[in-house]
Every structure is written in C-alpha cells, then in structure tokens.
Design an enzyme around this catalytic site. Structure first.
Site, short mmCIF file in Angstrom:
data_model
loop_
_atom_site.label_atom_id
_atom_site.label_comp_id
_atom_site.label_asym_id
_atom_site.label_seq_id
_atom_site.Cartn_x
_atom_site.Cartn_y
_atom_site.Cartn_z
N HIS A 204 0.84 -1.19 0.00
CA HIS A 204 0.00 0.00 0.00
C HIS A 204 0.88 1.25 0.00
O HIS A 204 1.98 1.24 0.55
CB HIS A 204 -0.90 0.02 1.25
CG HIS A 204 -1.93 -1.06 1.25
ND1 HIS A 204 -1.66 -2.32 1.70
CD2 HIS A 204 -3.21 -1.05 0.84
CE1 HIS A 204 -2.75 -3.07 1.57
NE2 HIS A 204 -3.71 -2.32 1.05
N ASP B 43 27.38 1.04 -4.46
CA ASP B 43 27.50 1.82 -5.69
C ASP B 43 28.60 2.87 -5.59
O ASP B 43 29.39 3.05 -6.51
CB ASP B 43 26.17 2.48 -6.05
CG ASP B 43 26.27 3.30 -7.33
OD1 ASP B 43 26.69 2.73 -8.36
OD2 ASP B 43 25.95 4.50 -7.29
#
Length: 158
Positions: A76, A127
């Site tokens: 949700h 990263d």
C-alpha cells in the site's frame, strides 16, 4: 493464517485495509555491508571519490522507504511520518551496519518500507565504493522490530 495476497482462485490481489483501525506503527530493519580495509578506511575518512558515502546513502535509504509501493506490487502507498537511517562502522569486521526506522499512523505496517530503506542505503554504499573494490557483500537484512497494528510489538534480536 492463510496467504492474504491471494484470492480463492490463487490470483494475487492487494489486501483491502479499508476497515482496519489506524494505529501508530513503527518498523526497524537492519543490514550489513562487509567491505575491504581500503573501502572501510575511505568511507571512514571521507575520501571516497564519489563524495560523502554515508550522507548520500542516508538520503537514498529514506527515498527507498518512501518509494516502496513503487517496487513491491502489493504494498500500500503509505504516508510515512518519519524515516531515519543510522550507520555504525565496525572496525573489527570491516563492516558497515545500517538501521532504518520508519513510522506511520495508518491501517497497515511499515515493515516493507524499513526493509527497502535499509536495502537501498546499503546498495548505495556499494555503488559509491565499487570503483575501489567490487567484492563487498551485503547481507543479514532483517526486520528487527515492529510495533502497532493487530500483532502489536514483535522483536527479532537475531
């Protein structure tokens, strides 16, 4: 308790939370990235070429938590009221431990948001440091604590 995201024909659907009571809900997820000594020292000293690793990873983790429903199909959309990311440097294991805590007043919990937040933060560390060493290992991601809702408080102190 059956699987709540499947109908009687086995088709996936979003659970209807319309009639659930709103409560204050929190979730805390944790995870770790193990790095080389070189990466550890660069993060600690702030000398990684791409910039402030933990600062950027904090922002990324918060953004990840906020965008969980875009990534997890049956999640949700939640109006998150607070999200925090904390890092702890572990010099003995050359590891960076991350904790993501998410809070909402709503009809469903924020466990997925906390897990997505910690995962995104750790992926961002990877990263930003991969130019130094690509052998980093992300792992041990789990929900440590949740409060609110029908199930109340759950603590998992692995």
């Amino acid at each position: 308790m059956g699987f709540t995201h499947f109908d009687e024909n086995g088709k996936a659907f979003m659970v209807d939370v319309t009639n659930k009571k709103e409560t204050i809900r929190t979730a805390e997820a944790v995870g770790t990235i193990k790095v080389s000594k070189e990466v550890y020292e660069a993060v600690k000293s702030g000398t990684v070429g791409k910039g402030d690793v933990l600062g950027v990873a904090t922002t990324a983790g918060i953004m990840g938590a906020k965008h969980t429903s875009d990534l997890i199909p049956m999640c949700h959309i939640l109006p998150i009221t607070n999200c925090s990311i904390q890092f702890e440097l572990d010099p003995e294991e050359y590891a960076i431990h991350c904790t993501c805590t998410v809070k909402v007043t709503g009809k469903t919990g924020v466990e997925m948001e906390a897990l997505t937040g910690v995962s995104t933060a750790l992926l961002t560390v990877y990263d930003m440091c991969k130019a130094i060493d690509k052998s980093m290992e992300i792992g041990n991601i789990y929900l440590r604590r949740k409060t609110g809702g029908k199930s109340g408080e759950i603590i998992n102190m692995k």
